[in-house]
Each structure stands twice: as structure tokens, then as C-alpha cells.
Write a protein that holds these residues in place. Structure first.
Motif, PDB file in Angstrom:
ATOM      1  N   LYS B  55       1.037  -1.377   0.016  1.00  0.00           N
ATOM      2  CA  LYS B  55      -0.162  -0.059   0.123  1.00  0.00           C
ATOM      3  C   LYS B  55       0.798   1.304  -0.019  1.00  0.00           C
ATOM      4  O   LYS B  55       0.371   2.184   0.273  1.00  0.00           O
ATOM      5  CB  LYS B  55      -1.029  -0.235   1.193  1.00  0.00           C
ATOM      6  CG  LYS B  55      -2.365  -1.069   1.012  1.00  0.00           C
ATOM      7  CD  LYS B  55      -2.894  -1.061   2.429  1.00  0.00           C
ATOM      8  CE  LYS B  55      -3.901  -2.411   2.301  1.00  0.00           C
ATOM      9  NZ  LYS B  55      -4.525  -2.432   3.713  1.00  0.00           N
ATOM     10  N   ASN B  56       2.117   1.035  -0.101  1.00  0.00           N
ATOM     11  CA  ASN B  56       2.945   2.325  -0.186  1.00  0.00           C
ATOM     12  C   ASN B  56       2.659   3.078  -1.399  1.00  0.00           C
ATOM     13  O   ASN B  56       2.723   2.584  -2.467  1.00  0.00           O
ATOM     14  CB  ASN B  56       4.720   1.845  -0.161  1.00  0.00           C
ATOM     15  CG  ASN B  56       5.423   2.968   0.081  1.00  0.00           C
ATOM     16  OD1 ASN B  56       5.398   3.694  -0.867  1.00  0.00           O
ATOM     17  ND2 ASN B  56       6.288   2.742   1.198  1.00  0.00           N
ATOM     18  N   MET B 186      12.855  -3.940   5.889  1.00  0.00           N
ATOM     19  CA  MET B 186      11.677  -3.186   5.161  1.00  0.00           C
ATOM     20  C   MET B 186      10.511  -4.021   5.273  1.00  0.00           C
ATOM     21  O   MET B 186       9.681  -4.177   4.293  1.00  0.00           O
ATOM     22  CB  MET B 186      12.076  -2.699   3.838  1.00  0.00           C
ATOM     23  CG  MET B 186      11.451  -1.300   3.398  1.00  0.00           C
ATOM     24  SD  MET B 186      11.793  -0.591   2.063  1.00  0.00           S
ATOM     25  CE  MET B 186      13.308   0.257   2.213  1.00  0.00           C
ATOM     26  N   ASP B 227      10.405  -4.244  10.984  1.00  0.00           N
ATOM     27  CA  ASP B 227      11.085  -2.857  11.467  1.00  0.00           C
ATOM     28  C   ASP B 227      10.109  -1.621  11.310  1.00  0.00           C
ATOM     29  O   ASP B 227      10.732  -0.557  11.047  1.00  0.00           O
ATOM     30  CB  ASP B 227      12.305  -2.723  10.638  1.00  0.00           C
ATOM     31  CG  ASP B 227      12.209  -2.808   9.128  1.00  0.00           C
ATOM     32  OD1 ASP B 227      10.977  -2.622   8.709  1.00  0.00           O
ATOM     33  OD2 ASP B 227      13.324  -2.755   8.424  1.00  0.00           O
ATOM     34  N   SER B 228       8.674  -1.976  10.986  1.00  0.00           N
ATOM     35  CA  SER B 228       7.726  -1.033  10.655  1.00  0.00           C
ATOM     36  C   SER B 228       7.899  -0.453   9.280  1.00  0.00           C
ATOM     37  O   SER B 228       7.186   0.613   9.294  1.00  0.00           O
ATOM     38  CB  SER B 228       7.600  -0.085  11.920  1.00  0.00           C
ATOM     39  OG  SER B 228       8.555   0.854  11.825  1.00  0.00           O
ATOM     40  N   ASP B 229       8.760  -0.430   8.537  1.00  0.00           N
ATOM     41  CA  ASP B 229       9.249   0.157   7.287  1.00  0.00           C
ATOM     42  C   ASP B 229       8.531  -0.740   6.181  1.00  0.00           C
ATOM     43  O   ASP B 229       8.771  -1.720   6.073  1.00  0.00           O
ATOM     44  CB  ASP B 229      10.525   0.204   7.086  1.00  0.00           C
ATOM     45  CG  ASP B 229      11.000   1.528   7.870  1.00  0.00           C
ATOM     46  OD1 ASP B 229      10.150   2.392   8.094  1.00  0.00           O
ATOM     47  OD2 ASP B 229      12.148   1.830   7.854  1.00  0.00           O
ATOM     48  N   THR B 230       7.593  -0.047   5.193  1.00  0.00           N
ATOM     49  CA  THR B 230       6.944  -0.479   4.410  1.00  0.00           C
ATOM     50  C   THR B 230       7.414  -0.467   3.023  1.00  0.00           C
ATOM     51  O   THR B 230       7.798   0.475   2.683  1.00  0.00           O
ATOM     52  CB  THR B 230       5.295  -0.047   4.148  1.00  0.00           C
ATOM     53  OG1 THR B 230       4.808  -0.155   5.718  1.00  0.00           O
ATOM     54  CG2 THR B 230       4.643  -0.651   3.223  1.00  0.00           C
ATOM     55  N   THR B 232       8.413  -0.506  -0.807  1.00  0.00           N
ATOM     56  CA  THR B 232       7.899   0.096  -2.142  1.00  0.00           C
ATOM     57  C   THR B 232       7.546  -0.971  -3.197  1.00  0.00           C
ATOM     58  O   THR B 232       7.035  -0.803  -4.329  1.00  0.00           O
ATOM     59  CB  THR B 232       8.772   1.083  -2.807  1.00  0.00           C
ATOM     60  OG1 THR B 232      10.294   0.646  -2.842  1.00  0.00           O
ATOM     61  CG2 THR B 232       8.710   2.368  -2.020  1.00  0.00           C
ATOM     62  N   GLU B 280      16.127  -8.982  10.041  1.00  0.00           N
ATOM     63  CA  GLU B 280      17.678  -8.457   9.906  1.00  0.00           C
ATOM     64  C   GLU B 280      17.930  -8.303  11.334  1.00  0.00           C
ATOM     65  O   GLU B 280      17.458  -7.822  12.347  1.00  0.00           O
ATOM     66  CB  GLU B 280      17.635  -6.966   9.184  1.00  0.00           C
ATOM     67  CG  GLU B 280      17.560  -7.344   7.648  1.00  0.00           C
ATOM     68  CD  GLU B 280      17.533  -6.020   6.796  1.00  0.00           C
ATOM     69  OE1 GLU B 280      17.756  -6.057   5.627  1.00  0.00           O
ATOM     70  OE2 GLU B 280      17.137  -5.067   7.453  1.00  0.00           O
ATOM     71  N   ASN B 308       5.978  -3.570  17.024  1.00  0.00           N
ATOM     72  CA  ASN B 308       6.889  -2.475  16.415  1.00  0.00           C
ATOM     73  C   ASN B 308       7.542  -1.585  17.400  1.00  0.00           C
ATOM     74  O   ASN B 308       8.430  -0.636  17.019  1.00  0.00           O
ATOM     75  CB  ASN B 308       5.937  -1.548  15.704  1.00  0.00           C
ATOM     76  CG  ASN B 308       5.776  -2.116  14.238  1.00  0.00           C
ATOM     77  OD1 ASN B 308       6.446  -2.534  13.635  1.00  0.00           O
ATOM     78  ND2 ASN B 308       4.457  -1.848  13.572  1.00  0.00           N
TER      79      ASN B 308
END
Lengths: 408, 408
Positions: B55-56, B186, B227-230, B232, B280, B308
Motif C-alpha cells: 500500500k506504499n 523493510m 522494522d515497521s518500514d513498508t 515500495t 535483519e 513495532n
């Protein structure tokens, strides 16, 4: 202060005394630290108070009672316990706070609602009532101390004492603000972050003091993040003794109100930056400026998505101009964004313009900029006039070391 | 795979071949890795396809085109490029994807909308069209390879190859699913995480395949976070060749549909867990179960706030039963919570019940539990029947080391 001093530390400033305010510190012995851990600040009769508090739903009794008591607008004393946050301790924690309020109010002969209590430290251990009672008793008869001693005493994992000051001319009267703050980890946006206290000799109506503090909070404390974690105890209180003798400020229509607000905002911004400069493990102070958003609030949210991204923060720690991770963070923010209008820069040099990596992008000045302690990230969304700056620090091995064994 | 293998790694399973599906790998040379980096999977005519995507908002052209093309429901080929995500590369990136679709469609004699392309790796560098053209040309004539070779070839920072399988009885017909996935950093919730591919010989109507994949995604990929990073580029695709010969599944009313869905769900859960196991820097696999929420969705959001939280994740890394940080994370989640009804446990032992630390809390079994590789956190909100489990890993020095110098 068991950890090495932050490389981003700044010296404690010369904080002026504020007429009507007297800080004191004593050792209650909440932890086996060999230092003072209880701060007691007296405020002369008629002192206005305003406050902003954590939005964490599991907040401490201190926050609950402070939020309630700030409504009556007057304060006579502040007590800050360090080493134990007293949060998530049920009725026992609440009893400890009420005991402190009663003890101080009895001594000063004031309503107990005018005694404000904060606690900071480990969550889930009730504040020991006997230690609190003895500590407060000592504090009631202690000699006043310096602002720096008070700033050191409210600290926990902080690596340096934090204070800020500003003055303003209210008509012909010079008014002064002196303020202290603590905070290093569990720092997140959208609320009043950590424990901060502003003291001013200005005469200010409580409602207007609250208006100033809330507005300044939005653009300062609500724009910083260390680790996206929102504390259960965060509190910022402002006290105004009125001893400067200005005509009381009651609204932005009052003469000098704008100057007073500017000084409050300036002090809040200084305090907020100091917390980020002492972010757990921080090696870099990062300012993220987002322009071209559909609104200022949208810009702030995008800025916070970038400032909270572990991948952006580790890239800065590694001095790597990895703007792809900034793109990712913009896209996950949940705010309007158009990939093909997005521009990203570091230290004033664009790396990508309007959705395309720059063909002639020269990474040398960016690499040089990232070697410094102060890093800026510029993002333009190309959609509107919304603008905001948020502040954070990098994510380093130091953060892991500090937090993998904090409690033990 | 430059990093040490995750201590949470599991061996690559024996993945059955799927009739109508043939994987191939070649070296296109996108990076100076000495290994294959282009995966090409052919699918026999009539294969159904379904997909869920990131959804990025700054997603890649691969995602945009995939999301569009999945609507027509049929697939003949999948191409996965590793080492370059081709995201945020503007029209040049889009041209590279279309070139691959045209080249493969021309070879197979199919509409180009039936060729699906994914790319993974660094953001912001256009996929080199010449290398892609030569790589695809080699792939079109390559010999089929094993599932493990394909799983290794779609990987980037992964430290082990990841696959999963399940079977289901659809009426009298046994159908099989074999699936591979890549992902390590990510990784964030609320979307289809990373690149995952499911292949089945079942006969399934595209719309029902999509219904199954979307439902399974909600309870599996949308419940993990590293890591809460979405990303692309995140994509999960399911392909169904129909070669098993069952009566086509068209809805949950079809005989055997429930068994088929259970198998899809099982494979998605296995794949999601494998990604977390290769998070990671991960040293611990953490399952967070939240019960007593006002709804399942609310429970999932509270679980993700915990999963998170950098402070919760570093505490687990330090084998510290710091449930105060869990309280903090519950309170910041923005979901209904009542501090005085909240209970928290680790490994099945309650540390706090209904808002109060347990008077007779015995930390010994909890300390023992936290020493293991598999950790559970139990949270009961005491409000309703909402229930969810989310999965994450701890936050360690390894995460910092990997991400402070990934690009260089």
C-alpha cells in the motif's frame, strides 16, 4: 548518568532565577544511585499554571491527577521523583501521589490541587511511600539549589543536564522564562514529551498560559521523536508567578502577548532539541523539513514517518545518502503523496527532483554533509503549501546497548 | 547472502513440483554478485492468478502494472529481478518493466498482461534495460531448476532460502501448493509483505483465488513486522494451473473450497513466519497474542504497536521481561484500552493481572523462557472478545550493522 555524554550535548546555559520560584533537591533513595532524586520547587501564591500531558492511555496517576488539577489554574509547588515512574501501579501508585500532595499542601497551607507531582523511571513498581514521605520532609526544609542541580535531579538515562531561557518585553516590562527538561528514550511525537518545566515571572492568566503552551507544544514537542515510543508519564508544565509586575496577559489581544508567546515557543523549541540531542545512542541531530504538502499537519505526519523510520535513521548513522529509504517512508506515511512530484535532498543538495534521480547528481557535498553532527533532510511533495520541520536523531548501536539492559 | 545465517533459520523443505509450472534461473548481472539474479517461471495456458500488493504510495512500476494486470485473472509467466527494485525510477523504470513483459509475451505468444514482473533491491536506480534483455533471452531457453534455486535467486539480504508447501483434498482430488518468498528488512504490516509466490495445481476461478489470497493475507502477511518500514515493491502472487483436474473452485460454496483455503492460509502463515525468522539481525522469534480487545482488528493493531516498539524489541533482545514497556506500547496504540483491566504475561506466565503487578510474581520461569529462540508475549485487554496474534523479531546490534552500510 551511567552512559557516555552524548556527542551532541551542549553546555548547561546560565539560567536566570525567576522571582517567586525556588528549586530544592534531596535524596529520597528511590534507586541505589548515589545522587539526589527528588526535586521540590516552591511557587509563590498566585502562580498560574498550564500543562500538556501524554496521550498514552496507560498513563500514570501523576498524569491523571495533573491533567485534572491544572484546570483550576493555580500552583504552589512541584515535586518530581526520579528513578521510578510509578506508572501502571494501580491504586498503590495513586495513593503515593496523593500522600505527596497532602504532605506538601499541609506544609504550605494550600489546596492539595495546587501541588503538582511527576515521576520518571521504571514502569510497574509502586513508588515507595515511606521513602517519598521522608524525602518530601527533607525537601520542605532544604536550602534552595541551582537550576542545574534541579535539571540533574529530574534526569534518568539523560547524559547531560538540559535547560533553556528566553526573555520578552511585555509593554515596558521585561519578563523572563527559565526552564528545565529531562528525556532521552521513549520519546515520541503527538504529545507533550517527557518531563519539562517552564517558570516565568510574567503575569499571565492561566487560560492564556495554557493557550500559549498548547500552541508551542504543537510545533516543538509534538515534532520530535527519538524512537516512536510514547511514554506513560510525559508532562510539560508552565508556571507564571506574576512577579515581573506586567499588566496580566489574558489573550493574544493583550499588549506584549505576541512577544511572550514567541519567548515561550523559543524555550519549548530549545528544550525539544535538547531532548533529541540526548536521544539514546544519538550521534547525529537530524532536522527533516517537509514542504509542498497539502497542509502543515500533513507535512508534520510525513516528516514523522521519515523521522521514525529505522531504515532512514540507520542510513544516517552510516552516513549513507540513501534517499530511496526516504521515498519509502514518504510512501508509507498514509498522507497524500505523488511519487512523480517528489523531490528529496540532504544538506541543501537535491538528490532527486520530481520523481526522478538527478542525472548529474553529485554525491560529494552530500557525503561531506552527512559526516557532520547536524544533518538536514529536505523533502518537497509538490502538492501544496503545507510545511513542517521535525527533529530526530540517528539509530545506532548505542540505542541497542542502552535498551537491551536498561532495567537490570 | 553476505551476512551470517539467521539463528532462527529452518531448512528448505521438500517442495513438490506443480504440474504446469516450471521455474528457471539465470544471471543477468544486475549487481556484481557471483550468482543468478533473474528468476523466470512459466505457467501453462489457463493458469489463474491473484495478487496482493504494497500500500506504499511510492510503489514501483512493477507493483502498479501487476495490480492492474491481475484484474484480467490469467497468467503465463513470472519474472523476478533481484538486486535492483527499480522503484522511484520514473518513466525509465516503467519502460524496463514493459520491455520485459513484451519480450516474454512475444516468446510465449500471449497477451503481455499475462506476464508478471517483480524487482527487489536498492531503490532509485533504473533497472538496466540491456542487462534485462540479455537475461530474459537466456532465461527463455534455460533448463528448469529446483524450487530451492528459485528461492535463492529471488533473495537479496535474506540469509536463507524460504519455501512452504501444503496439500488439500478438493472432493476426491488432492491439490498441492508450493510457494517461495524472500524478505528480511523493510518488513511492515497491513499489506502483502515482500515478494512471495504461491503455485498450485488446483483448478480455481481467479476471483475466488483472489478472495482466498486476500483473506489469508490479512491473518498472515498483515500480521508480521520486522522494522515497521513498508516496502515500495511488496507483492504476493498466487498462481493456479488447474492441472490437478478438480472441479473448478468458484466460491466458498464449492465442495473442497474450505480445505483449499485452509491450505492457502497455512502456506501464507509458513511464509510469513519464515520472513520474520530472517528479520535483519533477528535472534528471537516473537509471537504477540492480544486477547480481550473490542474487535479482532483492534487486537491486531495493539499487537502491532507492541511488535513495532523499539523498546519492547530491545528488551526481548536483552532477555529482559520488561513488561512496563508492553504497557507503554498498549497505551500508545490508539485503540481502546483500560489500564486497570490490562494483564501481561511472557511464555504463559502472568507478570501483571488487571492493572496490577502480581504480588507473588515469580520471574524465574519467565527469565528461562526469554533465553530461548521462541518467545511469546500474552496481553489481555479485558474489554471484549477481539483476538489476534502478530509475529516479529527482536531488535539487535545486527539490525544496525546490516542497515548502516547496506547500500555501500
Amino acid at each position: 548518568m551511567a552512559y557516555p555524554v552524548s556527542p551532541l550535548a551542549t553546555p548547561f546555559p546560565a539560567l536566570p532565577q525567576i522571582a517567586g520560584v525556588n528549586p530544592h533537591v534531596v535524596r529520597a533513595g528511590y534507586k541505589d544511585w548515589g545522587r539526589c532524586d527528588l526535586t521540590y520547587v516552591t511557587l509563590e501564591e498566585g502562580t498560574s499554571v498550564a500543562g500538556v500531558f501524554t496521550k498514552n492511555l496507560c498513563c500514570s496517576s501523576e498524569v491523571e491527577l495533573g491533567r485534572e488539577n491544572v484546570k483550576q489554574g493555580l500552583a504552589r509547588a512541584l515535586v518530581v521523583n526520579a528513578g521510578n515512574s510509578n506508572a501502571f501501579t494501580g491504586y498503590r501508585g495513586r495513593e503515593a501521589v496523593k500522600q505527596i500532595m497532602d504532605q506538601v499542601a499541609g506544609h504550605l497551607g494550600c489546596p492539595k490541587e495546587q501541588v503538582f507531582v511527576s515521576s520518571t523511571g521504571v514502569i510497574g513498581v509502586p513508588l515507595p511511600k515511606d521513602k517519598a514521605r521522608e524525602g518530601v520532609a527533607k525537601a520542605l526544609t532544604a536550602e534552595p539549589c541551582s537550576w542545574e542541580e534541579a535539571a540533574n535531579t529530574i534526569a534518568t538515562t539523560d547524559t547531560f543536564a538540559k535547560g533553556a531561557t528566553a526573555t520578552a518585553m511585555v509593554s515596558d516590562t521585561k519578563v523572563t522564562i527559565s526552564a528545565i527538561i529531562k528525556g532521552s528514550g521513549m520519546i515520541a511525537p503527538d504529545m507533550a514529551t517527557m518531563l519539562g518545566y517552564l517558570f516565568t515571572d510574567a503575569a499571565v492568566d492561566p487560560a492564556f498560559l495554557q493557550e500559549c503552551l498548547s500552541a508551542a507544544n504543537l510545533a516543538t514537542f509534538s515534532c520530535i521523536t527519538v524512537d516512536s515510543d510514547t511514554s506513560t508519564s510525559d508532562t510539560v508544565l508552565a508556571f507564571a508567578t506574576g512577579k515581573a509586575g506586567n499588566a496580566p496577559l489574558t489573550s493574544f489581544e493583550s499588549p506584549g502577548a505576541d512577544a511572550f508567546y514567541a519567548a515561550i515557543h523559543d524555550v519549548c523549541r530549545q528544550l525539544a532539541h535538547l531532548v533529541v540531542r540526548d536521544g539514546e545512542g544519538a550521534q547525529k541531530f537530524i532536522a527533516v523539513t517537509v514542504s509542498g504538502a497539502v497542509s502543515d499537519e500533513s507535512a508534520r505526519k510525513v516528516g514523522l514517518a521519515i523521522a521514525n523510520s529505522p531504515l532512514v535513521k540507520t542510513a544516517i548513522a552510516g552516513e549513507d545518502a540513501n534517499w530511496g529509504r526516504v521515498v519509502m517512508a514518504v510512501g508509507k506515511a498514509g498522507e497524500p503523496a505523488d511519487r512523480d512530484k517528489l523531490s528529496i535532498g540532504f544538506g541543501g543538495t537535491w538528490a532527486a527532483l520530481e520523481g526522478l534521480p538527478l542525472a548529474d547528481y553529485d554525491e560529494a557535498p552530500v557525503a561531506e554533509h552527512l559526516k557532520g553532527h547536524d544533518v538536514t533532510i529536505e523533502v518537497d511533495l509538490g502538492l501544496g503549501d503545507g510545511l513542517a520541520t521535525v527533529w530526530t536523531c540517528d539509530l545506532t548501536h548505542g540505542y541497542i546497548s542502552i535498551n537491551a539492559d536498561y532495567r537490570s
